[in-house]
Design an enzyme around this catalytic site. Structure first.
Site, PDB file in Angstrom:
ATOM      1  N   GLU A 354      -5.808  -8.405  -2.692  1.00 33.40           N
ATOM      2  CA  GLU A 354      -5.623  -9.842  -2.499  1.00 33.40           C
ATOM      3  C   GLU A 354      -6.974 -10.547  -2.399  1.00 33.40           C
ATOM      4  O   GLU A 354      -7.108 -11.704  -2.803  1.00 33.40           O
ATOM      5  CB  GLU A 354      -4.785 -10.100  -1.241  1.00 33.40           C
ATOM      6  CG  GLU A 354      -4.175 -11.500  -1.187  1.00 33.40           C
ATOM      7  CD  GLU A 354      -3.135 -11.642  -0.091  1.00 33.40           C
ATOM      8  OE1 GLU A 354      -1.932 -11.580  -0.402  1.00 33.40           O
ATOM      9  OE2 GLU A 354      -3.534 -11.811   1.080  1.00 33.40           O
ATOM     10  N   HIS A 385       0.257  17.652  -3.393  1.00 32.85           N
ATOM     11  CA  HIS A 385       1.462  18.189  -4.014  1.00 32.85           C
ATOM     12  C   HIS A 385       2.243  17.106  -4.747  1.00 32.85           C
ATOM     13  O   HIS A 385       3.417  17.303  -5.076  1.00 32.85           O
ATOM     14  CB  HIS A 385       2.336  18.855  -2.951  1.00 32.85           C
ATOM     15  CG  HIS A 385       1.669  20.032  -2.307  1.00 32.85           C
ATOM     16  ND1 HIS A 385       1.794  21.320  -2.799  1.00 32.85           N
ATOM     17  CD2 HIS A 385       0.839  20.118  -1.237  1.00 32.85           C
ATOM     18  CE1 HIS A 385       1.088  22.145  -2.042  1.00 32.85           C
ATOM     19  NE2 HIS A 385       0.494  21.440  -1.092  1.00 32.85           N
ATOM     20  N   LYS A 513       6.302 -17.513  -5.715  1.00 31.21           N
ATOM     21  CA  LYS A 513       7.028 -18.177  -4.626  1.00 31.21           C
ATOM     22  C   LYS A 513       7.614 -19.507  -5.094  1.00 31.21           C
ATOM     23  O   LYS A 513       8.745 -19.859  -4.739  1.00 31.21           O
ATOM     24  CB  LYS A 513       6.097 -18.404  -3.426  1.00 31.21           C
ATOM     25  CG  LYS A 513       5.668 -17.132  -2.717  1.00 31.21           C
ATOM     26  CD  LYS A 513       5.111 -17.397  -1.331  1.00 31.21           C
ATOM     27  CE  LYS A 513       3.834 -18.175  -1.360  1.00 31.21           C
ATOM     28  NZ  LYS A 513       3.207 -18.284  -0.023  1.00 31.21           N
TER      29      LYS A 513
END
EC number: 5.3.1.9
Length: 549
Positions: A354, A385, A513
């Site tokens: 950000e 793994h 948004k």
């Protein structure tokens, strides 16, 4: 005004230097210089930072430091600590460093020292936490409040959630902490199943107190609470606000006396040091929250006062720029060999991506160089793994930070030594690799047929030459964690200064948004939507067809 980065003299020198050393292997660099570790490692208050396993030479470091000076890094650091409005798109200072200014030196904003305000809030936090811990602040039923529920998102969630998990060994006995961030009702619903209204303390954390996700969750939590509470007055004992917006807090129904403030010069992703850290202090105790601040403050002093060549955040930032802009790394793994740091990569995702995920300079010109990279990771040895295959033998260049403590909070048999043996081995393997002669010798020793040996060799080769940094510290304490977080903050800031971008705004989060606000009313009713592109229309209309099936 600084020249455009790609036109800087030191940038051209680095490009030329890269052409000279790009084929050098770290194996050979270590073989040629037995003192390489000593030359390319630094220690800060017991925290070792080893950057020797990077594809750099002493000349590389010299040129990178020249770049830092040409980009006026020291002046940029001074401007931040002086409270100048370095967040130029919002005309704000950037003063998370004031929140942990344990020396209490004056820090001026518009001619006013902000430290008295900071100290008042810290004192209020301490007194409130003490009352809760002593059982003096009780719920409507007279019971102690033992479940702290932090409702926030982004910086109001990621920092406190990471810190409380990382420092679980320091938690106050009898207290639990929960975090609700996602607008998906599942997270809140599952949290509410585990707590009782009588013992719940909700901390609603939102800078503006208008964030859609946070306020939706907060209203739902309040409705759940009021179904058990005798009346609305009970809210005063169970709901606390952390915000800059007093009027919205009152509108929600929280008494302003139960509001802890912070200021617009505190960015969300840098806010855990502020009252946003109230859930940290409630869970760990104010004394441990203050130790977190102390560690960060010591790193602030190191960053501000230490010459660039010995300055750990600066060196890490410059090596990162070398890896991103010259070696072409687009992805960086954060690999804590400590289960308590499981949330650390997610926290750094916001901090780094950000902050530095920007496509224009501070002056608004498009950049023609990479800024930032993808941050991800998981605790070791789980990652070994899962995705280490790609780190070792994949085609992308992925750099990495390894973090570990010498001492475990939970010493069980040989667990910690096994963990650390993997920590050391992975950084060596990424650097060294395994060449054809080594692979052939191993396979022949296993008595495989010649044809089988030749067929397997390409699959078992490790190119190595994969850059990594290592952090090794005595024990994960509040002080150490504070210093580590501040280190990463200053690394990010340094890179932003070099790239000439604003690391303290986040306009990239706005468009989605805005569109969601338009789409939300379109999800009501059964009418077909055709106001978007065909893909978005198709997705919305399919959702409307299947939602009640």
């Amino acid at each position: 005004m600084k020249p455009y980065l790609a036109q800087a003299r030191s940038w051209a020198s680095l490009l030329q230097h890269y052409g000279c050393i790009k084929k050098q292997h770290m194996r050979d660099l270590f073989a040629a210089d037995p003192q390489r570790f000593d030359k390319f490692s630094l220690i800060f208050n017991g925290i070792l930072f080893d950057f020797s396993k990077n594809r750099i030479t002493e000349e590389t470091l010299k040129l990178l430091l020249d770049l830092a000076r040409e980009r006026e890094l020291q002046q940029g650091i001074s401007r931040m600590f002086a409270g100048e409005p370095i967040n130029n798109t919002e005309n704000r200072p950037v003063l998370h460093v004031a929140l942990r200014n344990r020396a209490n030196r004056p820090i001026m904003v518009k001619g006013k020292d902000v430290m008295p305000q900071v100290n008042v809030v810290l004192e209020r936090m301490g007194k409130f936490c003490d009352r809760v811990h002593r059982g003096q602040w009780r719920g409507f039923s007279g019971e102690r409040l033992t479940d702290i529920v932090n409702i926030g998102i982004g910086g109001s969630d990621l920092g406190p959630a990471m810190v409380t998990e990382a420092l679980q060994p320091y938690a106050k006995s009898g207290f639990r902490v929960h975090f609700v961030s996602n607008i998906d009702g599942t997270q809140l619903a599952e949290t509410l199943k585990t707590i009782r209204p009588e013992t719940a303390l909700f901390v609603i954390s939102s800078k503006t107190f208008t964030t859609q996700e946070t306020l939706t969750n907060a209203h739902s939590a309040r409705n759940w609470f009021l179904r058990a509470a005798p009346d609305d007055k009970a809210i005063a004992k169970h709901f606390i606000a952390v915000s800059t917006n007093r009027s919205e807090v009152e509108k929600f129904g929280i008494d302003p006396c139960n509001m802890f403030e912070f200021w617009d010069w505190v960015g969300g992703r840098y806010s855990l040091w502020s009252a946003i850290g109230l859930s940290i202090a409630l869970y760990l105790g104010m004394e441990n929250f203050e130790q977190l601040l102390e560690g960060a403050h010591e790193m602030d002093k190191h960053f501000q006062e230490t010459p660039l060549k010995q300055n750990i955040p600066v060196i890490a930032a410059l090596v990162g720029i070398w890896n991103i802009n010259f070696l072409g790394a687009q992805s960086h793994a954060v690999l804590p060999y400590d289960q308590y740091l499981e949330r650390f990569p997610a926290y750094l995702q916001q901090l780094e991506m950000e902050s530095n995920g920007k496509h224009v300079t501070r002056g608004g010109a498009s950049v023609n160089y990479a800024t930032g990279n993808v941050i991800w990771g998981a605790p070791g040895t789980n990652g070994q793994h899962a995705f280490f295959q790609l780190l070792h033998q994949g085609t992308p260049l992925i750099t990495a930070d390894f973090l570990a403590s010498a001492e475990s909070h939970n010493p069980l048999g040989e667990h910690h030594q096994i963990l650390l043996s993997n920590f050391f081995a992975q950084t060596e393997a990424l650097m060294k690799g395994k060449d054809e002669a080594e692979v052939r010798a191993e396979l022949e020793e296993a008595n495989l047929a010649k044809g089988e040996v030749e067929a397997l060799i390409p699959h078992k080769l490790f190119d190595g030459n994969r850059p990594s940094n290592s952090f090794l510290f005595s024990k994960l304490t509040p002080w150490t964690l504070g210093a580590l977080i501040a280190f990463y903050e200053h690394k990010v800031f340094t890179q932003g200064l070099i790239w000439d971008i604003n690391s303290f705004d986040q306009w990239g989060v706005e468009l989605g948004k805005q569109l969601a606000t338009t789409i939300l009313p379109e999800l009501q009713g059964g009418e077909e939507v055709n106001s978007h592109d065909s893909s978005t229309n198709g997705l919305i209309n399919y959702y409307k067809r299947i939602r009640h099936l």
